[in-house]
Design a protein around this motif. Sequence first.
Motif, mmCIF file in Angstrom:
data_model
loop_
_atom_site.group_PDB
_atom_site.id
_atom_site.type_symbol
_atom_site.label_atom_id
_atom_site.label_comp_id
_atom_site.label_asym_id
_atom_site.label_seq_id
_atom_site.Cartn_x
_atom_site.Cartn_y
_atom_site.Cartn_z
ATOM 1 N N ARG A 649 2.790 -13.859 10.850
ATOM 2 C CA ARG A 649 2.567 -14.043 10.027
ATOM 3 C C ARG A 649 3.223 -14.570 8.651
ATOM 4 O O ARG A 649 2.667 -14.937 7.677
ATOM 5 C CB ARG A 649 2.375 -12.153 9.264
ATOM 6 C CG ARG A 649 1.035 -11.922 8.430
ATOM 7 C CD ARG A 649 1.347 -10.905 7.558
ATOM 8 N NE ARG A 649 2.654 -10.697 7.601
ATOM 9 C CZ ARG A 649 3.715 -9.633 6.939
ATOM 10 N NH1 ARG A 649 3.480 -9.118 8.679
ATOM 11 N NH2 ARG A 649 4.886 -9.811 7.112
ATOM 12 N N LEU A 652 1.713 -18.202 9.066
ATOM 13 C CA LEU A 652 0.605 -18.193 8.722
ATOM 14 C C LEU A 652 1.420 -18.438 7.022
ATOM 15 O O LEU A 652 0.896 -19.127 6.024
ATOM 16 C CB LEU A 652 -0.451 -17.321 8.831
ATOM 17 C CG LEU A 652 -0.396 -16.836 10.179
ATOM 18 C CD1 LEU A 652 -1.718 -16.170 9.986
ATOM 19 C CD2 LEU A 652 -1.881 -18.803 9.748
ATOM 20 N N SER A 653 1.953 -17.583 6.701
ATOM 21 C CA SER A 653 2.384 -17.848 5.473
ATOM 22 C C SER A 653 3.166 -19.119 5.045
ATOM 23 O O SER A 653 3.492 -19.401 4.088
ATOM 24 C CB SER A 653 3.573 -16.994 4.936
ATOM 25 O OG SER A 653 3.376 -15.092 5.313
ATOM 26 N N PHE A 656 0.540 -21.516 4.304
ATOM 27 C CA PHE A 656 0.124 -21.032 3.271
ATOM 28 C C PHE A 656 0.348 -21.428 1.928
ATOM 29 O O PHE A 656 0.091 -21.909 1.523
ATOM 30 C CB PHE A 656 -0.294 -19.501 3.157
ATOM 31 C CG PHE A 656 -1.710 -19.078 1.993
ATOM 32 C CD1 PHE A 656 -2.391 -19.736 2.076
ATOM 33 C CD2 PHE A 656 -0.707 -18.008 1.187
ATOM 34 C CE1 PHE A 656 -3.392 -18.668 0.636
ATOM 35 C CE2 PHE A 656 -1.115 -17.567 -0.040
ATOM 36 C CZ PHE A 656 -2.553 -18.530 0.091
ATOM 37 N N VAL B 94 0.300 -5.409 3.403
ATOM 38 C CA VAL B 94 1.970 -6.284 3.179
ATOM 39 C C VAL B 94 2.715 -5.940 2.180
ATOM 40 O O VAL B 94 3.640 -5.435 1.979
ATOM 41 C CB VAL B 94 2.183 -7.241 4.545
ATOM 42 C CG1 VAL B 94 3.937 -7.701 4.281
ATOM 43 C CG2 VAL B 94 2.119 -6.960 5.459
ATOM 44 N N LEU B 141 -7.415 -17.486 3.450
ATOM 45 C CA LEU B 141 -5.746 -18.152 3.582
ATOM 46 C C LEU B 141 -5.184 -16.400 3.359
ATOM 47 O O LEU B 141 -4.281 -16.232 3.821
ATOM 48 C CB LEU B 141 -5.255 -18.796 3.515
ATOM 49 C CG LEU B 141 -5.504 -19.670 4.632
ATOM 50 C CD1 LEU B 141 -5.235 -21.083 3.858
ATOM 51 C CD2 LEU B 141 -4.527 -19.276 5.478
ATOM 52 N N LEU B 142 -5.062 -16.169 2.089
ATOM 53 C CA LEU B 142 -4.395 -15.191 1.180
ATOM 54 C C LEU B 142 -4.010 -13.343 2.248
ATOM 55 O O LEU B 142 -3.476 -13.277 2.600
ATOM 56 C CB LEU B 142 -4.727 -15.576 0.161
ATOM 57 C CG LEU B 142 -4.126 -14.156 -1.390
ATOM 58 C CD1 LEU B 142 -2.230 -14.397 -0.558
ATOM 59 C CD2 LEU B 142 -4.496 -13.864 -2.234
ATOM 60 N N MET B 144 -5.751 -13.504 5.591
ATOM 61 C CA MET B 144 -4.439 -13.567 6.663
ATOM 62 C C MET B 144 -3.126 -13.146 6.415
ATOM 63 O O MET B 144 -2.824 -12.850 7.601
ATOM 64 C CB MET B 144 -5.073 -14.252 7.299
ATOM 65 C CG MET B 144 -6.275 -15.048 7.637
ATOM 66 S SD MET B 144 -6.857 -17.014 8.336
ATOM 67 C CE MET B 144 -6.403 -16.298 9.741
ATOM 68 N N VAL B 145 -3.182 -13.510 4.970
ATOM 69 C CA VAL B 145 -1.788 -13.592 5.161
ATOM 70 C C VAL B 145 -0.806 -12.037 4.138
ATOM 71 O O VAL B 145 0.506 -11.812 5.214
ATOM 72 C CB VAL B 145 -0.514 -14.750 3.964
ATOM 73 C CG1 VAL B 145 0.706 -14.994 3.709
ATOM 74 C CG2 VAL B 145 -1.144 -16.418 5.185
ATOM 75 N N GLN B 153 -6.999 -9.714 9.778
ATOM 76 C CA GLN B 153 -6.972 -10.998 10.146
ATOM 77 C C GLN B 153 -8.119 -11.712 10.967
ATOM 78 O O GLN B 153 -8.510 -12.999 9.622
ATOM 79 C CB GLN B 153 -5.370 -11.571 11.077
ATOM 80 C CG GLN B 153 -4.639 -10.724 10.567
ATOM 81 C CD GLN B 153 -2.986 -11.513 11.191
ATOM 82 O OE1 GLN B 153 -3.304 -12.179 12.040
ATOM 83 N NE2 GLN B 153 -2.234 -11.592 10.146
#
Lengths: 670, 220
Positions: A649, A652-653, A656, B94, B141-142, B144-145, B153
Amino acid sequence: MAAVDVSVLLAACLLVLGPLAVVLQRQPWLSAVVYAVAALLCAGFALVGLVALAGPASGSALVLPIGLPWIGAHLRLDLLSSFFLVVLGLGGSITSLYAIGYGRHEHAPLRVLAFYPPFLGAMALVLLADDAYTFLLSWEVMSLLSWALVLTHHREEDTRTAGYVYLVMAGFGTMALLLAFGLLAGADGGYGFDAMRGAVRSPLIVAVVLGLMLLGAGSKAGLAPLHVWLPLAHPAAPSHVSALMSGVMTKVALYGFIRVVFDLLGPLEWWAAPVVIFLGAATAVLGILLAMMETDIKRALAYSTIENIGVIFAALGLALAFRANGLTAAAALAFSAALFHIFNHMAFKSLLFMGAGAVLNATGLRDLDRLGGLIHRMPVTAFLMLVGVLAISALPPLNGFASEWLLFQAVLMSPGIPQSGLQLMIPAAGGGLALAAALAAAAFVRIYGVGFLGRARSDAAGSAVEVDRFSLTAMGILAAICVLAGIFPGVVLDAMAPVVQAVIGGRLPVQANESLFTIVPIAEARSSYNGFLVFIFVAFCASAASWAVHRFASRQLRRAPAWDCGFPDASTMTQYSAGGMAQPLRRVLGSTLLAARERVEMPEPGDRRPARLVVRVADLVWQVIYLPISGLVGAVATRMDRLQFLTIRLYLSLVFGLLILLLIGLMLWQ
Amino acid sequence: MEGLAFDIAHLLAGGMLLVSFMMIYQDRLLALLKVFALQALVLSLSVAWQAYQQDAPHLYVTAAIALIFKAVIIPIALRRIVLQLGIQRQVETVVGIGLTMLAGIGLSALSIVLMLKVTAAADAFAREDLAFALSVVLLGLLMMVTRSNAVSQVVGFMSLENGMILAAAGAKGMPLVVEISVAFSVLVAFIVIGVFLFRLRERFDSVDITALEDVRGDQE
């Protein structure tokens, strides 16, 4: 069939010869046949080059439908390429002849055979390339193959280090070349050399390209401060490969520099010259000082290669300075000196590396302090080495003197230059070059005196036997070239005059108009040099002295204690050692330039250890430039190492976040 | 494109963005899958409207693909997976929902400002359509994060693909090949990840991707 077709065909044969050797690996005759075929093919290069030198200036061109789609591979054999093709052909064929004998002693011959012929072929393709893509591809293939050859004895720790350093530097150099050609091609992407010649560039671009070429071609040729890989890698390879790398590959690198800076980049302003001259002179002095301190014979030769590259770069810089000011005759003189020295260095450096290889073969030793007395055990090798040593020390009547004399004639032309900065600088650089020439003589007296004269310092040196006939023949041919090019320099200069004419736009006076043996750089009234006269003089004086000694010396038998000063009855260690001969120069010049330190280790009273003199010499370039860089890279890499262990993650962040940043940047910038 | 046609296209594209926000808000997996199906439905409607307006019959195929695969098959399959795994009650976000919504609003604002600036030369609908599409992509995308559950996801990834198809359909003359390949890539991704989920479950008794990090033996 045009000349370029023939040379491409020869190069292709060489490229195929390597894989063919792998296929036929079980045959006992393989090594000799492969080297013999390579020698013949390279002799073909030399012939084609000689024919093309007499041909038209534009040469012959060829487009092959391989390489980038729709562009293909452009190849051309023009005069400049032809000259270097002759150098490559001569060096390659004689080295291959040497290798017929030398290669028999390789433990794993295939490790060399698979790469050696393609290495020659790739170098030829670099010379023939007529577009940036072909040039860079051939250059990179050449680098990688030579790297594989350096790693032949890969089980030795030093060799692996050398290979690693070489690979890093070669990658760096190619990157610089890639950027340089990118800038040359410009935004329109004209990757053919023709398109690059015609392009108009801003002074900034020209300056950046010149800098990148100094980095890219300079790192391959061994220009300081990019020379550090050379004394590691050249000696690590088998000796015939060392000869090829020092004698020929550095010349291919110089070809790249000349091709871009003198040809593709168009006329340069005068400010380009002092950079090149300064780097060249500094390289020459530094290289030969390091050679003076080195006790490993092959390494000392590699350092001497650095010195000669410096001399050639200085000559090229002089040519740039004269050409920028329209002094065509002087520019042609400096450029002729550079080309002549390129040819000469190919001859004598190959000869010396072959001699070192012969010594290594006969004794298994490279350390000067364990050799000695080889003139008794290997008389022919010793004589041929002597010729090479005299030539590289620039003693008349050999070829090294002729080219360095031309170079100094060019230095003496500097008062014609209007820029006062250059007027001050060129004589200073000339002084540096003169120092380098004198130090070179000292360094080679040391190598020859310690290695070949005196008495053997080890059993291996004492029981050495003369090497095989192929090796001796190859060395003999090179020695003959050194002598002939020294006595008939006019012939060589006339042969390379069309190249100078094509690149500089002027040439030296036609030497054939003078007497057969005289060379005249500008006009007879100003200066001239007659190698043959010097040769006659040296021969006459030596014969006369020898006759006088034998005639007038007393023939009466005398008995006396032989040399009481510790010689010859005690240990052979009482002879001058390599370190001992270097000591005066080390103390005078080395303490600042090389950070040379010596320390006496006295044992305590009662301790039975011998006292020791510990000498430490360092190449400051390592400490000032390379160690900080590698330390920085290491520190950054250690920090970045944590990036390898993030959660999915978080990765990915990161992506992003970067995307958002770029979008915001785009928004603000628009 | 003017008048009612423009309004309808605008409504549908805006609907996609709205549904994206709904997806961010959902903290239960089954509800999330339903919202995703709704998004795919809106997408297929939007694409079909574009096909009708642009007189481009191949876009109907794209609309059908979106409807059948994304609005029906994939949600049903994912729902079965969730039920089989018995994870219908868990959604580990999260970051808090409110904060995520705020971030989503910021992203939409960014993409609208950016797209309107960059595409000043294009016609009005293309500009708005691209702005909406970019918002949907960024929101995917947000998602998935901000989610740590593998199923959500996957949903975020497919929502991202939806945004891309929205952009592709809005641009005139986009060849069909691209859309089919995109749709299939989503399907493939779904299959691969579905299999991956089962294996993950078999081995570690959890679909939480943090379990994967233990396997790598890293010291976190």
